[in-house]
Design an enzyme around this catalytic site. Structure first.
Site, PDB file in Angstrom:
ATOM      1  N   SER A 102       9.583  -3.433  -5.057  1.00  0.00           N
ATOM      2  CA  SER A 102       9.144  -4.033  -3.965  1.00  0.00           C
ATOM      3  C   SER A 102       9.560  -5.297  -4.964  1.00  0.00           C
ATOM      4  CB  SER A 102       7.835  -3.887  -4.206  1.00  0.00           C
ATOM      5  OG  SER A 102       7.671  -4.348  -5.752  1.00  0.00           O
ATOM      6  N   HIS A 106       8.706 -16.375  -5.278  1.00  0.00           N
ATOM      7  CA  HIS A 106       8.131 -18.218  -5.082  1.00  0.00           C
ATOM      8  C   HIS A 106       9.397 -19.050  -5.727  1.00  0.00           C
ATOM      9  CE1 HIS A 106       4.872 -16.220  -3.351  1.00  0.00           C
ATOM     10  NE2 HIS A 106       4.805 -15.350  -5.120  1.00  0.00           N
ATOM     11  N   HIS A 116       8.867 -11.064   0.799  1.00  0.00           N
ATOM     12  CA  HIS A 116       8.292 -10.219   0.522  1.00  0.00           C
ATOM     13  C   HIS A 116       8.848  -9.013   0.926  1.00  0.00           C
ATOM     14  CE1 HIS A 116       5.456  -7.023   1.279  1.00  0.00           C
ATOM     15  NE2 HIS A 116       4.944  -6.818   0.195  1.00  0.00           N
ATOM     16  N   ASN A 118       8.980  -4.921   0.690  1.00  0.00           N
ATOM     17  CA  ASN A 118       9.035  -3.555  -0.236  1.00  0.00           C
ATOM     18  C   ASN A 118       9.880  -2.151   0.860  1.00  0.00           C
ATOM     19  OD1 ASN A 118       6.509  -1.981   0.938  1.00  0.00           O
ATOM     20  ND2 ASN A 118       6.399  -3.577   0.867  1.00  0.00           N
ATOM     21  N   THR A 119      10.042  -1.243   0.045  1.00  0.00           N
ATOM     22  CA  THR A 119      10.603  -0.241   0.823  1.00  0.00           C
ATOM     23  C   THR A 119      10.105   0.894   0.023  1.00  0.00           C
ATOM     24  OG1 THR A 119      13.040  -0.295   0.571  1.00  0.00           O
ATOM     25  CG2 THR A 119      12.258  -0.753   2.719  1.00  0.00           C
ATOM     26  N   ARG A 120       9.167   2.088   0.083  1.00  0.00           N
ATOM     27  CA  ARG A 120       8.495   3.452  -0.340  1.00  0.00           C
ATOM     28  C   ARG A 120       8.703   3.892   0.724  1.00  0.00           C
ATOM     29  NH1 ARG A 120       5.298  -0.200   1.802  1.00  0.00           N
ATOM     30  NH2 ARG A 120       3.393   0.752   2.816  1.00  0.00           N
ATOM     31  N   HIS A 149      13.816 -12.400  11.922  1.00  0.00           N
ATOM     32  CA  HIS A 149      13.460 -11.636  12.987  1.00  0.00           C
ATOM     33  C   HIS A 149      14.266 -11.329  13.570  1.00  0.00           C
ATOM     34  CE1 HIS A 149       8.894 -11.478  13.227  1.00  0.00           C
ATOM     35  NE2 HIS A 149       8.682 -12.763  12.512  1.00  0.00           N
ATOM     36  N   HIS A 179     -10.263 -13.829   6.537  1.00  0.00           N
ATOM     37  CA  HIS A 179     -11.805 -14.198   6.478  1.00  0.00           C
ATOM     38  C   HIS A 179     -11.298 -15.905   7.222  1.00  0.00           C
ATOM     39  CE1 HIS A 179      -8.816 -14.071   3.486  1.00  0.00           C
ATOM     40  NE2 HIS A 179      -9.357 -16.052   2.769  1.00  0.00           N
TER      41      HIS A 179
END
Length: 279
Positions: A102, A106, A116, A118-120, A149, A179
């Protein structure tokens, strides 16, 4: 559980970690040389998980990257009974294996987007790959967004023409603050539970996603490395970073999975920005 699959996936994530850290240190060095500064370096710290496995945190705080963390982990054992129904294939005995990488960056400059990625790879009684990358600019630029993109569309199309529209949609839906009724950034791709019955192909795709990130993001950073910015722009960046905090603490699956499996809290919360303002 397939031992060979575990070993080659874990090895790849370690290799990708090294490549990313090397590239980010190179950017810091390029900037420092022009400013007469001492270039920042990554500091690594390892951790062990009580139930099995562990990981390594790589953290750098520099003149370009205000805070960038690249974490790798390989953990295994049993998931607590109260969480088993939340992880596919863990319902019966709770056994699991998870390895991954991950990255959260910043930047000091409010003109350079946060990143950001991540791969898993996860095994229970089932197995799958997951991951993706998304960009969070504070001052979005259409050309930059299109370029980001396009890079991921190219790697998706290499494997399946349905991947990009599907994974882009999943990214847009996932990185959304319900929210506040607003997206976290300009998106990217996000995939989970990827298992087409061909481990080699799914693994190759996951590797190429990592290579794409390694190529496209440093290019974005370098394009704005020496652009001046104002105190007002920095203030806006700090306020918008609050959205990052809200998402990661309320919705992020990786955060929830890490806490459910007794992962390292510092590594799990590495994604939080170094400075943020809530008004």
């Amino acid at each position: 559980m397939n031992i060979e699959n575990k070993e080659i996936t874990s090895s790849w994530f370690t290799n990708l970690r090294d490549l990313l850290c090397k590239e980010f240190e190179k950017i810091e060095e390029e900037y420092a040389q022009t400013k007469g500064l001492k270039p920042a370096k990554f500091v690594r710290s390892s951790w062990q998980r009580n139930g099995g496995g562990g990981g390594v945190m790589s953290l750098m705080k520099g003149a370009v990257f205000e805070k960038v963390g690249v974490n790798i982990s390989t953990v295994f054992g049993k998931i607590s009974p109260e969480f088993r129904n939340e992880i596919p294939g863990a319902e019966l005995d709770g056994k699991f294996f998870a390895t991954g990488i991950s990255l959260v960056a910043h930047l000091k400059s409010p003109l350079i987007p946060a990143m950001h990625f991540n791969t898993r790879y996860i095994e229970t009684s089932k197995s799958w790959f997951g991951g993706g990358g998304d960009l969070t600019p504070f001052y979005p630029e259409k050309n930059e967004t299109v370029k980001f993109h396009a890079a991921f569309k190219e790697v998706c199309d290499k494997y399946d023409s349905s991947y990009y529209p599907k994974f882009k949609k999943q990214c847009d839906e996932y990185f959304y603050l319900k929210h506040r009724k607003e997206p976290r950034g300009v998106g990217g791709i996000f995939y989970d539970y990827l298992n087409n019955g061909n481990f080699e192909q799914d693994f190759a795709f996951t590797q190429d996603v990592g290579k794409t990130l390694l190529s496209v993001y440093p290019e974005i950073v370098r394009s704005k490395l020496f652009l001046p910015w104002t105190a007002e722009q920095k203030e806006y960046q700090l306020i918008r970073r609050g959205r990052y905090v809200e998402f990661n603490l309320l919705y992020d699956r990786g955060t929830k999975f890490g806490l459910m499996t007794d992962g390292n809290v510092e590594a799990i919360l590495m994604s939080l920005p170094p400075e943020v303002k809530f008004n």
